[in-house]
Design a protein around this motif. Structure first.
Motif, PDB file in Angstrom:
ATOM      1  N   LEU A  67       4.376   3.503  12.672  1.00  0.00           N
ATOM      2  CA  LEU A  67       3.916   3.508  10.929  1.00  0.00           C
ATOM      3  C   LEU A  67       2.829   2.692  10.887  1.00  0.00           C
ATOM      4  O   LEU A  67       1.995   2.158   9.736  1.00  0.00           O
ATOM      5  CB  LEU A  67       5.247   3.666   9.938  1.00  0.00           C
ATOM      6  CG  LEU A  67       6.496   3.996   9.831  1.00  0.00           C
ATOM      7  CD1 LEU A  67       7.155   4.019   9.444  1.00  0.00           C
ATOM      8  CD2 LEU A  67       5.612   5.556   9.500  1.00  0.00           C
ATOM      9  N   MET A  68       2.780   1.604  11.461  1.00  0.00           N
ATOM     10  CA  MET A  68       2.097   0.494  11.289  1.00  0.00           C
ATOM     11  C   MET A  68       0.324   0.842  12.235  1.00  0.00           C
ATOM     12  O   MET A  68      -0.496   1.117  11.322  1.00  0.00           O
ATOM     13  CB  MET A  68       2.411  -0.519  12.344  1.00  0.00           C
ATOM     14  CG  MET A  68       2.726  -1.805  12.098  1.00  0.00           C
ATOM     15  SD  MET A  68       3.553  -3.326  13.176  1.00  0.00           S
ATOM     16  CE  MET A  68       1.631  -3.450  13.019  1.00  0.00           C
ATOM     17  N   LEU A 221      -2.363  -9.659   3.036  1.00  0.00           N
ATOM     18  CA  LEU A 221      -0.912 -10.024   2.354  1.00  0.00           C
ATOM     19  C   LEU A 221       0.126  -9.182   2.750  1.00  0.00           C
ATOM     20  O   LEU A 221       1.319  -9.014   2.924  1.00  0.00           O
ATOM     21  CB  LEU A 221      -1.410 -10.421   1.320  1.00  0.00           C
ATOM     22  CG  LEU A 221      -1.888 -11.458   0.908  1.00  0.00           C
ATOM     23  CD1 LEU A 221      -2.371 -11.832   0.149  1.00  0.00           C
ATOM     24  CD2 LEU A 221      -1.109 -12.835   2.071  1.00  0.00           C
ATOM     25  N   PRO A 222      -0.040  -7.509   2.203  1.00  0.00           N
ATOM     26  CA  PRO A 222       1.409  -6.842   3.072  1.00  0.00           C
ATOM     27  C   PRO A 222       1.407  -6.364   4.174  1.00  0.00           C
ATOM     28  O   PRO A 222       3.201  -6.495   4.770  1.00  0.00           O
ATOM     29  CB  PRO A 222       1.088  -5.122   1.930  1.00  0.00           C
ATOM     30  CG  PRO A 222      -0.511  -6.060   1.185  1.00  0.00           C
ATOM     31  CD  PRO A 222      -1.133  -7.029   1.580  1.00  0.00           C
ATOM     32  N   ALA A 223       0.058  -6.794   5.352  1.00  0.00           N
ATOM     33  CA  ALA A 223       1.017  -6.219   6.574  1.00  0.00           C
ATOM     34  C   ALA A 223       1.293  -8.025   7.436  1.00  0.00           C
ATOM     35  O   ALA A 223       2.948  -7.398   7.736  1.00  0.00           O
ATOM     36  CB  ALA A 223      -0.568  -5.840   6.950  1.00  0.00           C
ATOM     37  N   LEU A 224       0.724  -8.792   6.609  1.00  0.00           N
ATOM     38  CA  LEU A 224       1.714  -9.637   6.435  1.00  0.00           C
ATOM     39  C   LEU A 224       3.210 -10.235   7.009  1.00  0.00           C
ATOM     40  O   LEU A 224       3.563 -10.777   7.007  1.00  0.00           O
ATOM     41  CB  LEU A 224       0.608 -10.917   6.959  1.00  0.00           C
ATOM     42  CG  LEU A 224      -0.636 -11.553   7.194  1.00  0.00           C
ATOM     43  CD1 LEU A 224      -1.553 -11.851   6.448  1.00  0.00           C
ATOM     44  CD2 LEU A 224      -0.755 -11.517   8.857  1.00  0.00           C
ATOM     45  N   SER A 225       3.559  -9.795   5.261  1.00  0.00           N
ATOM     46  CA  SER A 225       4.459  -9.399   4.730  1.00  0.00           C
ATOM     47  C   SER A 225       6.105  -9.883   5.463  1.00  0.00           C
ATOM     48  O   SER A 225       6.961  -9.371   5.732  1.00  0.00           O
ATOM     49  CB  SER A 225       4.624  -9.079   3.589  1.00  0.00           C
ATOM     50  OG  SER A 225       4.792  -7.023   3.894  1.00  0.00           O
ATOM     51  N   LEU A 226       5.639  -8.281   6.692  1.00  0.00           N
ATOM     52  CA  LEU A 226       6.397  -7.461   7.609  1.00  0.00           C
ATOM     53  C   LEU A 226       7.080  -8.800   8.625  1.00  0.00           C
ATOM     54  O   LEU A 226       7.926  -8.722   8.474  1.00  0.00           O
ATOM     55  CB  LEU A 226       5.680  -6.256   8.393  1.00  0.00           C
ATOM     56  CG  LEU A 226       5.433  -4.909   7.593  1.00  0.00           C
ATOM     57  CD1 LEU A 226       4.418  -3.881   7.977  1.00  0.00           C
ATOM     58  CD2 LEU A 226       7.397  -4.815   7.420  1.00  0.00           C
ATOM     59  N   ALA A 248      12.520  -3.021   7.641  1.00  0.00           N
ATOM     60  CA  ALA A 248      10.810  -3.382   8.218  1.00  0.00           C
ATOM     61  C   ALA A 248      10.264  -1.938   8.154  1.00  0.00           C
ATOM     62  O   ALA A 248       9.607  -1.827   7.769  1.00  0.00           O
ATOM     63  CB  ALA A 248      10.664  -3.466  10.040  1.00  0.00           C
ATOM     64  N   ALA A 249      10.680  -0.583   8.747  1.00  0.00           N
ATOM     65  CA  ALA A 249      10.453   0.587   8.651  1.00  0.00           C
ATOM     66  C   ALA A 249      10.591   0.881   7.256  1.00  0.00           C
ATOM     67  O   ALA A 249       9.518   1.709   6.687  1.00  0.00           O
ATOM     68  CB  ALA A 249      11.654   1.744   9.596  1.00  0.00           C
ATOM     69  N   LEU A 254       6.447   2.024   2.255  1.00  0.00           N
ATOM     70  CA  LEU A 254       5.800   1.882   1.066  1.00  0.00           C
ATOM     71  C   LEU A 254       4.573   1.578   1.361  1.00  0.00           C
ATOM     72  O   LEU A 254       3.168   1.782   0.764  1.00  0.00           O
ATOM     73  CB  LEU A 254       6.402   0.760   0.919  1.00  0.00           C
ATOM     74  CG  LEU A 254       8.270   0.799   0.474  1.00  0.00           C
ATOM     75  CD1 LEU A 254       8.824   0.070  -1.088  1.00  0.00           C
ATOM     76  CD2 LEU A 254       8.122   2.523  -0.693  1.00  0.00           C
ATOM     77  N   ILE A 255       4.335   0.184   2.794  1.00  0.00           N
ATOM     78  CA  ILE A 255       2.919  -0.299   2.407  1.00  0.00           C
ATOM     79  C   ILE A 255       2.230   1.054   2.977  1.00  0.00           C
ATOM     80  O   ILE A 255       0.780   1.192   2.161  1.00  0.00           O
ATOM     81  CB  ILE A 255       2.874  -1.434   2.805  1.00  0.00           C
ATOM     82  CG1 ILE A 255       3.660  -2.129   3.525  1.00  0.00           C
ATOM     83  CG2 ILE A 255       1.168  -1.794   4.069  1.00  0.00           C
ATOM     84  CD1 ILE A 255       3.896  -3.742   3.829  1.00  0.00           C
ATOM     85  N   GLY A 256       2.074   1.991   3.406  1.00  0.00           N
ATOM     86  CA  GLY A 256       1.222   2.918   4.094  1.00  0.00           C
ATOM     87  C   GLY A 256       1.228   3.931   2.668  1.00  0.00           C
ATOM     88  O   GLY A 256       0.327   4.296   3.002  1.00  0.00           O
ATOM     89  N   PHE A 257       2.121   4.403   1.873  1.00  0.00           N
ATOM     90  CA  PHE A 257       1.874   5.730   1.392  1.00  0.00           C
ATOM     91  C   PHE A 257       1.098   4.779   0.205  1.00  0.00           C
ATOM     92  O   PHE A 257       0.612   5.269  -0.782  1.00  0.00           O
ATOM     93  CB  PHE A 257       3.277   5.721   0.719  1.00  0.00           C
ATOM     94  CG  PHE A 257       3.471   6.786   1.622  1.00  0.00           C
ATOM     95  CD1 PHE A 257       2.878   7.881   1.677  1.00  0.00           C
ATOM     96  CD2 PHE A 257       4.663   7.504   2.300  1.00  0.00           C
ATOM     97  CE1 PHE A 257       3.084   9.535   2.122  1.00  0.00           C
ATOM     98  CE2 PHE A 257       5.518   8.165   2.928  1.00  0.00           C
ATOM     99  CZ  PHE A 257       4.419   9.564   3.086  1.00  0.00           C
ATOM    100  N   PHE A 258       1.491   3.573  -0.336  1.00  0.00           N
ATOM    101  CA  PHE A 258       1.727   3.018  -1.732  1.00  0.00           C
ATOM    102  C   PHE A 258       0.835   2.397  -1.824  1.00  0.00           C
ATOM    103  O   PHE A 258      -0.044   1.886  -2.590  1.00  0.00           O
ATOM    104  CB  PHE A 258       2.658   2.354  -3.078  1.00  0.00           C
ATOM    105  CG  PHE A 258       4.069   4.067  -2.567  1.00  0.00           C
ATOM    106  CD1 PHE A 258       3.390   4.942  -3.430  1.00  0.00           C
ATOM    107  CD2 PHE A 258       4.888   3.316  -2.003  1.00  0.00           C
ATOM    108  CE1 PHE A 258       4.566   5.833  -3.297  1.00  0.00           C
ATOM    109  CE2 PHE A 258       5.595   4.747  -2.176  1.00  0.00           C
ATOM    110  CZ  PHE A 258       5.682   5.972  -2.789  1.00  0.00           C
TER     111      PHE A 258
END
Length: 432
Positions: A67-68, A221-226, A248-249, A254-258
């Protein structure tokens, strides 16, 4: 004798191209015949061994890695790190190392890191003067930080087959991971100006312009939150590794879609299918390895191995050196899963008898996998890195060997002979 024949048969089947899972099946068939084992009982025991809540984390972390890659998370991480360190001497190489480390702190797998980081960074590295062969070699060993930095699929497998704490095994490999990161960055900086000349950022036409620090940080920031969610949840006592994998998944979706909006229904489906294929292969290997382990345990093969080696070598230090060498050699001709679930447990009684803590041994095994997966003749991660880098393996072998000799092996030596490097963090967190 049967044990040696089984190892030889496994290596032969893998060398001639039989898929790893079915190579294990062949070995299981031979051992079942040689020791007249009850196959029905073995199947039941094997099923019970893989019927584990801990193993649910495996497909979830694998899915997070895919997903990343498909959701644009990896690209934002690379931009963020490159903006921070890319303009310094050796900065682009250091960016690859750090990006692989952060990717490993989310996905826990080397193959996903090779595909994601390599696809994004190999071409820009070439524009900055890095030879593709060298870049591919650096990518190969950097991607294996996913094995050392928690959450690690390899450490999950080690914990399951040796009955150790997953969180403790995760924590044990942090020290070696940080040492490997520092070593790779320093080695890369040493090579710049000696093996090749690095072109200054923006000095060459056609180079992609990076966003400013503020924009890159905001995007990342959203990616670093993982990694914060995963590691903070596990070591903060909020959730188990399995629950952290599920979170995490879900967050990656959510990050990828929204947020990044790079993830589509089609890409999500492809990621799920790829994760299922990878997980299915690993679970088959685990099933067969558990059944093989039952046969070996019932015939006291590990105990006999321990007694034989200790009768020949009395010094625990020499035993540790011998096991290190054997792990590296097997890692050169077997994949990381095979080394972790078959070879490593075989030496567990010997390590305990020599005074090596099982959690310390976990980090030794992880370091051996880092070296073996990039060392010929098999070198699966190095071959994959070369395919991503679109370069012949012959152009990457020597740079890879130099990185192994001057960085990988010293890190493994320090990990092996300085137990506190691995045990300090698990003790600090109260995991042992």
């Amino acid at each position: 004798m049967e044990g040696l024949i089984a190892v030889g048969l496994l290596l032969f089947l893998m060398i001639v191209g039989v898929p790893v899972a079915w190579s294990f099946a062949g070995v299981l068939a031979y051992l079942s015949f040689a020791y007249d084992a009850n196959f029905n009982t073995l199947m039941l025991q094997g099923y019970r061994s893989i019927d584990s809540v801990i193993l649910i984390a495996l497909p979830l972390f694998v899915l997070t890695g895919y997903l990343m890659q498909s959701g644009g998370i990896a690209h934002r991480l690379v931009d963020f790190i490159e903006v921070l360190v890319g303009k310094r001497k050796g900065g682009m190489g250091a960016s690859m190392v750090l990006a692989s480390g952060i990717f490993g702190a989310i996905a826990g797998t080397a193959t996903a890191a090779v595909a994601s980081i390599g696809t994004i960074m190999i071409d820009p590295l070439e524009k900055r003067g890095y030879p593709r062969g060298y870049s591919s070699a650096l990518l190969g060993i950097s991607s294996l930080l996913g094995i050392l930095i928690p959450p690690s699929i390899t450490m999950i497998l080690f914990a399951v087959v040796t009955r150790q704490s997953v969180a403790a095994c995760f924590a044990a490999s942090i020290g070696p991971a940080l040492l490997l990161i520092a070593g790779l960055i320093l080695m890369n900086r040493f090579n710049v100006g000696r093996l090749f000349e690095e072109v200054s950022a923006g000095a060459k036409d056609g180079m992609e312009e990076l966003p400013g620090k503020g924009i890159a940080t905001l995007r990342a920031l959203p990616a670093l939150s993982l990694p914060i969610v995963i590691l903070g949840g596990i070591y903060g006592g909020i959730c188990t590794p399995t629950e952290a994998a599920a979170i995490a998944a879900f967050v990656a979706i959510l990050i990828g879609f929204f947020i990044y909006r790079d993830l589509t229904i089609k890409r999500l489906g492809s990621s799920v299918v790829a994760a299922a294929e990878t997980t299915g292969t690993v679970i088959l290997i685990l099933l067969f390895s558990f059944m093989i382990g039952r046969i070996l345990a019932s015939e006291r093969i590990p105990q006999e191995l321990t007694e034989t080696i200790t009768s020949l070598v009395k010094d625990p230090l020499m035993i540790l050196i011998a096991v290190n060498i054997f792990l590296i050699i097997t890692g050169m001709i077997m994949d990381d899963v095979s080394v972790t679930v078959v070879v490593a447990p075989l030496f567990m009684p010997l390590m305990i008898a020599s005074g090596v803590d099982p959690i310390h041994y976990a980090s030794i095994v992880a370091c051996s996998v880092v070296i073996g997966a990039n060392s010929p003749p098999v070198a699966p991660i190095l071959y994959m890195a070369c395919r991503i880098g679109k370069v012949s393996i012959h152009q990457s072998v020597m740079p890879a060997i130099k990185l192994m000799v001057f960085v990988g092996m010293p890190v493994m030596a320090v990990t092996s002979f300085v137990p506190e490097l691995s045990l300090f963090i698990p003790k600090l967190l109260g995991l042992m």
